[in-house]
Scaffold this motif. Structure first.
Motif, PDB file in Angstrom:
ATOM      1  N   TYR A  47      55.825  42.733  41.048  1.00 40.76           N
ATOM      2  CA  TYR A  47      55.137  41.589  41.634  1.00 40.76           C
ATOM      3  C   TYR A  47      55.951  40.328  41.465  1.00 40.76           C
ATOM      4  O   TYR A  47      56.137  39.555  42.408  1.00 40.76           O
ATOM      5  CB  TYR A  47      53.751  41.407  41.005  1.00 40.76           C
ATOM      6  CG  TYR A  47      53.152  40.061  41.353  1.00 40.76           C
ATOM      7  CD1 TYR A  47      53.001  39.067  40.393  1.00 40.76           C
ATOM      8  CD2 TYR A  47      52.794  39.767  42.662  1.00 40.76           C
ATOM      9  CE1 TYR A  47      52.496  37.824  40.735  1.00 40.76           C
ATOM     10  CE2 TYR A  47      52.289  38.526  43.012  1.00 40.76           C
ATOM     11  CZ  TYR A  47      52.145  37.551  42.039  1.00 40.76           C
ATOM     12  OH  TYR A  47      51.655  36.319  42.384  1.00 40.76           O
ATOM     13  N   THR A  64      48.328  32.321  47.002  1.00 42.78           N
ATOM     14  CA  THR A  64      47.925  32.253  45.600  1.00 42.78           C
ATOM     15  C   THR A  64      47.010  31.065  45.351  1.00 42.78           C
ATOM     16  O   THR A  64      46.261  31.043  44.387  1.00 42.78           O
ATOM     17  CB  THR A  64      49.149  32.123  44.668  1.00 42.78           C
ATOM     18  OG1 THR A  64      49.817  30.893  44.975  1.00 42.78           O
ATOM     19  CG2 THR A  64      50.110  33.260  44.883  1.00 42.78           C
ATOM     20  N   ARG A  79      57.235  37.745  44.210  1.00 45.41           N
ATOM     21  CA  ARG A  79      56.663  36.400  44.239  1.00 45.41           C
ATOM     22  C   ARG A  79      57.769  35.345  44.198  1.00 45.41           C
ATOM     23  O   ARG A  79      57.714  34.352  44.925  1.00 45.41           O
ATOM     24  CB  ARG A  79      55.725  36.239  43.031  1.00 45.41           C
ATOM     25  CG  ARG A  79      55.105  34.859  42.876  1.00 45.41           C
ATOM     26  CD  ARG A  79      54.111  34.570  43.990  1.00 45.41           C
ATOM     27  NE  ARG A  79      53.649  33.191  43.914  1.00 45.41           N
ATOM     28  CZ  ARG A  79      54.248  32.170  44.521  1.00 45.41           C
ATOM     29  NH1 ARG A  79      55.328  32.387  45.250  1.00 45.41           N
ATOM     30  NH2 ARG A  79      53.789  30.957  44.396  1.00 45.41           N
ATOM     31  N   LEU A 133      48.424  35.320  38.175  1.00 49.85           N
ATOM     32  CA  LEU A 133      47.694  35.335  39.426  1.00 49.85           C
ATOM     33  C   LEU A 133      46.816  34.118  39.637  1.00 49.85           C
ATOM     34  O   LEU A 133      46.344  33.874  40.742  1.00 49.85           O
ATOM     35  CB  LEU A 133      46.813  36.593  39.506  1.00 49.85           C
ATOM     36  CG  LEU A 133      47.582  37.907  39.436  1.00 49.85           C
ATOM     37  CD1 LEU A 133      46.627  39.081  39.315  1.00 49.85           C
ATOM     38  CD2 LEU A 133      48.441  38.081  40.682  1.00 49.85           C
ATOM     39  N   TYR A 134      46.586  33.367  38.574  1.00 49.37           N
ATOM     40  CA  TYR A 134      45.641  32.259  38.713  1.00 49.37           C
ATOM     41  C   TYR A 134      46.251  30.899  38.431  1.00 49.37           C
ATOM     42  O   TYR A 134      45.860  29.911  39.019  1.00 49.37           O
ATOM     43  CB  TYR A 134      44.461  32.457  37.760  1.00 49.37           C
ATOM     44  CG  TYR A 134      43.580  33.613  38.137  1.00 49.37           C
ATOM     45  CD1 TYR A 134      43.823  34.892  37.657  1.00 49.37           C
ATOM     46  CD2 TYR A 134      42.502  33.424  38.985  1.00 49.37           C
ATOM     47  CE1 TYR A 134      43.025  35.951  38.010  1.00 49.37           C
ATOM     48  CE2 TYR A 134      41.686  34.472  39.335  1.00 49.37           C
ATOM     49  CZ  TYR A 134      41.948  35.730  38.839  1.00 49.37           C
ATOM     50  OH  TYR A 134      41.146  36.780  39.189  1.00 49.37           O
ATOM     51  N   THR A 140      43.057  31.874  44.820  1.00 44.85           N
ATOM     52  CA  THR A 140      42.364  32.390  43.626  1.00 44.85           C
ATOM     53  C   THR A 140      41.857  31.232  42.793  1.00 44.85           C
ATOM     54  O   THR A 140      42.516  30.207  42.638  1.00 44.85           O
ATOM     55  CB  THR A 140      43.295  33.255  42.767  1.00 44.85           C
ATOM     56  OG1 THR A 140      44.410  32.465  42.368  1.00 44.85           O
ATOM     57  CG2 THR A 140      43.770  34.466  43.526  1.00 44.85           C
ATOM     58  N   TYR A 199      47.742  41.570  44.180  1.00 44.19           N
ATOM     59  CA  TYR A 199      46.587  41.043  43.446  1.00 44.19           C
ATOM     60  C   TYR A 199      45.532  42.125  43.256  1.00 44.19           C
ATOM     61  O   TYR A 199      45.077  42.395  42.142  1.00 44.19           O
ATOM     62  CB  TYR A 199      46.019  39.859  44.233  1.00 44.19           C
ATOM     63  CG  TYR A 199      44.709  39.336  43.716  1.00 44.19           C
ATOM     64  CD1 TYR A 199      43.510  39.676  44.331  1.00 44.19           C
ATOM     65  CD2 TYR A 199      44.663  38.482  42.620  1.00 44.19           C
ATOM     66  CE1 TYR A 199      42.304  39.194  43.863  1.00 44.19           C
ATOM     67  CE2 TYR A 199      43.458  37.994  42.156  1.00 44.19           C
ATOM     68  CZ  TYR A 199      42.280  38.345  42.782  1.00 44.19           C
ATOM     69  OH  TYR A 199      41.082  37.865  42.314  1.00 44.19           O
ATOM     70  N   CYS A 258      44.967  43.940  39.586  1.00 44.27           N
ATOM     71  CA  CYS A 258      43.642  43.751  38.984  1.00 44.27           C
ATOM     72  C   CYS A 258      42.846  45.043  39.045  1.00 44.27           C
ATOM     73  O   CYS A 258      42.054  45.340  38.144  1.00 44.27           O
ATOM     74  CB  CYS A 258      42.883  42.633  39.696  1.00 44.27           C
ATOM     75  SG  CYS A 258      43.596  41.011  39.394  1.00 44.27           S
TER      76      CYS A 258
END
Lengths: 566, 138, 191
Positions: C40, C54, C44, C187-188, C57, C132, C136
């Motif tokens: 990932y 992104t 990214r 991710l956040y 999120t 994502y 997750c």
């Protein structure tokens, strides 16, 4: 830590495990599980071998109906070569070398009564069996078995419109993933059992090589397979859901799959090599009646191989478009790894030197392993150099190289181990004469198959081609292809000798006794076959020396079992 | 040693929660580097706290640390061996046209697969394998 | 149900067999999640245009979930402490609290995903969303598996049986927490 629960061995003989047919479904005895893996693996070897027969016949006589199969279409050809490779590696080499012999031998060789997690052991076989069912079933779905090569590169493997086997493709991924899970479960058992459950007195350097090798192989497997499990999930999503993990138009990258695959794929070949070498070493020591020349050298070389094996993977991708600076690095590491492997071979030869060699069937197989594997190793040097590889990649030279490594690993070493431990497993001796006939009838045809393939590759035969007769400049070599194919037929026919030997020996072979080969290791101190629990609980062995004390000066006997007090 | 064998679990928990709060507050500062260091640096610290104290790796025998360390080292190897090919879109005599085009387009709509004209820049488009979609390997 | 083999009671390495096995399980999980997460990150960093995706999120949901998992790790280690003292029922109670934490995590996640899906962000929307949901999702599977196994262990612990397993499932659970500790900023926060 709280006290151990109360149900530990109050009645040592009360628990014999399940009986009858239930034994095979529910037994947690490591020996039963070993047999399950062994016979499943042998069955799959037949399947893989017959697949080879069909596609080799297609190559030799393109377009003509193959006896027992019919005409081979190009799509079927792709499915056959894909599944032949996948089956031989994942469903023959690994289950027999690691799961079958590992399960059978490790507890016995370390003086334990079972693996430390018997129920997880059983679970691992059940998951494995499921993977077998999935991969076999995939051959019969609409479209047929997966046809995208065992390396499953996207976009061919991700897009059903390209590989024309969309259902087979996903089933293949699922079967491989299940097989990985089974071996992760099994690997944990092998590693923890060896690390913890050894007999009193068995120090690290008293462990037989067979056990070390299987455990080191399990460690290599566990550490390398993770990224590919992630990748398999990603591929499955690409196939089924339409994600673009490996699709550049959607922001993905097909080279990522290649890296994920080979990051595992290269250590994987050492995962299967190491147990094979371990069996060969143990057999050579017994039948040279001589102490292993350099136990620690061997052990550290193997650890070196294991570590280095993680640093060479991109030599499978030299012409895939990787950065050339990476190719430089991987050439160097690939050539470096040949050094510890050569060290292993030298130690074995040094062990043989001056020994009192007995040419029993297992010994013949062990010697053949060394000889044939060396040819494979040496031809790998050419492929490891990125310059030469630019020409040789994807030719039959590569194929002959890896068959000269894989065949010794998956077939020769397995026959060595099988013929050696057959007396212990089944309580009967195999027929030596039939064994030798089978041996020569396998090894000679094997060379007749693959030596021509080196030459074919050097002269331009590409891999994964349905018919080389479609290429006018390659047609002149068709006699060589036919010769190789006929040799394969001969090789397959000689396996009937083996099957006959097995059945005959099981029914009416001479009784084996505890230690027919006069070997030192602990498995030979118990009954043949060993009872449930391996030894009576009050007679578990204690170890006093290493496993290779053969021809010890000052002793009358030329062997000195590990469990005899000094 | 007379110290208690356990770390002070409530204290560790409180530390973790405070660190979480800081990492969430990081982006509010607005400076990208502060955000990243706060987010990932704190993640490493939190992970370390959990691993050493809740998993008791601190008092575990060395072999467990070596095993976990080996797995992490492999991940570093994995990164350094692969990122140059996948993260970068051009290198020594190669260019990844498709990825560059996708970046130029912004978020690529799903399902499109037609070839895109090569992006400008990256003087060597003469190099091998512009789009890494080669044939099967060994 | 067979009795435990003698082999299980030996410990040449010094670490009890169950715990040794868990460390190996963790090592293999590190490379599984590590492979996925490294893949990932490579993408990214190579696709700055994913920043649009992104941004969607919601940090506060991720932070809440992080808090939930941290708290569940806390209760898990308290369960271990109780088990060490031989108090099975107390350990079981803490384990059940941990399971509650897991369920809370999963519930919050389903609301979060439900919301994102209804806004049209599916697994095929683009590369970021593929990773994502996959990352997750894989994590959530581990949460579910862990919670299920924990329930069985809690049942035994309540009867003061197999208390050594409380520590083992705890170690696994902390690992699941650690993975999320890294997924959260990835991710956040780091948009």
């Amino acid at each position: 830590m709280t006290a151990e629960p109360a149900h530990a061995h109050a009645h040592p003989h009360a628990d014999h495990g399940p009986q009858g047919i239930l034994k095979y479904l529910w037994s947690t005895d490591h020996k039963v599980i070993a047999m399950q893996y062994l016979f499943t693996g042998m069955f799959m070897a037949l399947v893989g071998g017959l697949m080879a027969y069909v596609f080799r016949m297609q190559e030799a006589f393109p377009g003509r109906p193959v006896p027992g199969f019919g005409v081979v279409s190009p799509g079927q050809y792709n499915a056959l070569i894909t599944n032949h490779g996948s089956i031989m590696i994942f469903w023959v080499a690994m289950p027999v070398l690691i799961a079958a012999f590992g399960n059978f031998l490790i507890p016995l060789m370390i003086g334990a009564d079972d693996m430390v997690f018997p129920r997880i052991n059983r679970l691992s076989y059940q998951v494995f069996l499921l993977s077998v069912i999935v991969i076999l079933a995939s051959q019969f779905v609409p479209g047929g078995g997966f046809g995208g090569a065992w390396t499953a590169y996207p976009p061919l493997s991700a897009n059903g419109n390209y590989n024309l086997t969309p259902i087979g493709a996903s089933m293949w991924v699922i079967a491989v993933a299940l097989e990985f899970v089974a071996f992760l479960l099994g690997g944990i058992n092998f590693i923890t059992t060896l690390m913890n459950a050894r007999a009193p007195g068995m120090k690290a350097y008293d462990i037989p090589m067979a056990c070390w090798m299987i455990v080191i192989a399990s460690i290599l497997f566990m550490l390398s397979v993770g990224p590919l499990i992630a990748g398999a999930g990603m591929l499955l999503f690409d196939q089924l859901v339409g994600t673009g993990f490996f699709n550049p138009a959607k922001g993905g990258d097909p080279i990522l799959w290649q890296h994920l695959f080979w990051f595992f794929g290269h250590p994987e070949v050492y995962v299967v090599l190491l147990p094979a070498v371990g069996f060969v070493i143990d057999i050579v020591a017994v039948f040279a009646r001589k102490k292993l020349f350099g136990y620690k050298t061997m052990l550290y070389s193997v650890v070196g191989i294991g570590i280095l094996s993680f640093f060479v993977w991109a030599h499978h991708q030299f012409i895939a478009g990787i950065d050339p600076r990476m190719a430089d690095i991987f050439t160097i590491t690939t050539l470096l790894i040949s050094i510890p492997v050569a060290e292993l071979v030298l130690v074995i030869i040094a062990t043989l030197y001056g020994g009192s060699i007995q040419f029993t069937t297992p010994m013949l197989w062990a010697l053949a392993f060394i000889f044939e594997f060396m040819i494979g190793g040496v031809t790998g040097i050419y492929l490891g150099a990125s310059g030469a590889d630019s020409y040789l990649h994807d030719t039959y030279f590569v194929l002959a190289h890896f068959h000269y490594t894989f065949f010794p690993i998956a077939i020769i070493a397995n026959f060595a181990a099988f013929t050696f431990w057959f007396p212990k497993m089944f309580g009967k001796m195999m027929d030596e004469r039939l064994g030798k006939i089978h041996f020569w009838g396998t090894v000679i045809p094997f060379n007749c198959i693959f030596i021509p393939l080196f030459i074919l590759g050097l002269n331009g035969d590409q891999r994964r081609v349905y018919s080389h007769m479609n290429f006018p400049e390659l047609q002149w070599m068709q006699p060589a292809r036919i010769f190789a194919t006929m040799s394969l037929v001969v090789l397959l026919l000689f396996q009937l000798v083996f099957l006959y030997n097995v059945v005959k020996s099981l029914r009416s072979g001479p009784k084996a006794g505890k230690n027919p080969w006069r070997s030192n290791t602990l498995e030979w101190t118990t009954e043949s076959p060993p009872p449930h629990g391996n030894w009576p609980p009050d007679q578990m062995p204690t170890v006093y020396r290493g496993p290779y004390e053969y021809a010890h000066p000052g002793r009358d006997e030329d062997y000195w079992p590990q469990n005899l007090p000094a | 040693m007379s110290e208690t064998h356990h770390p002070n679990y409530p204290k560790i928990y409180l530390t973790l929660v405070i660190l979480l709060a800081i990492s969430v507050a990081g982006p509010l500062v607005g400076i990208r580097w502060v955000t990243l260091i706060a987010a990932f640096g704190i993640a490493v610290v939190k992970a370390d706290l959990v691993v050493q104290n809740f998993m008791h790796l601190k008092t575990e025998r060395r072999i467990a640390k070596y095993v976990l360390g080996a797995a992490l080292a492999l991940m570093a190897l994995f990164w350094f061996g692969i990122a140059p090919d996948v993260m970068e879109h051009h290198g020594d005599n190669w260019v990844n046209d498709a990825a560059i085009a996708a970046t130029a387009r912004g978020i690529a709509p799903p399902g499109e697969h037609e070839a895109r004209p090569a992006a400008p820049g990256g003087a060597d488009s003469t190099g091998a394998a512009a789009t890494p979609s080669s044939g099967p390997g060994k | 149900m067979s009795s435990r083999p003698i082999a299980t009671t030996r410990s040449a390495s010094g670490i009890p067999t169950g715990r040794l096995a868990i460390w190996w399980v963790l090592a293999s999980e590190i490379v599984i999640f590590g492979g996925l997460i490294a893949s990932y990150i490579m993408h990214r960093l190579g696709h700055p245009e994913w920043a649009n995706a992104t941004a969607v999120t919601k940090t506060w949901i991720g932070a809440t979930n992080t808090f939930v998992l941290l708290s569940s790790s806390f209760t898990a280690v308290l369960a271990h402490q109780a088990a060490e003292q031989g108090n099975g029922p107390r350990a079981a109670r803490f384990l059940r609290m941990t399971i509650l934490g897991a369920l809370t995590f999963l519930t919050i996640k389903s609301f979060e995903w439900g919301h994102e899906l209804s806004e049209g962000y599916t697994v095929t929307t683009n590369g970021f969303w593929s990773f994502y949901y996959t990352a997750c999702g894989l994590h959530a599977l581990h949460v579910i598996a862990g919670a299920v196994i924990m329930a069985f262990i809690a049942r035994d612990a309540a009867k003061n049986r197999e208390l050594q397993r409380v520590e083992l499932i705890g170690i696994y659970w902390h690992f699941v927490d650690v993975v999320w500790i890294f997924l959260f900023p990835l991710l956040y926060i780091a948009k």
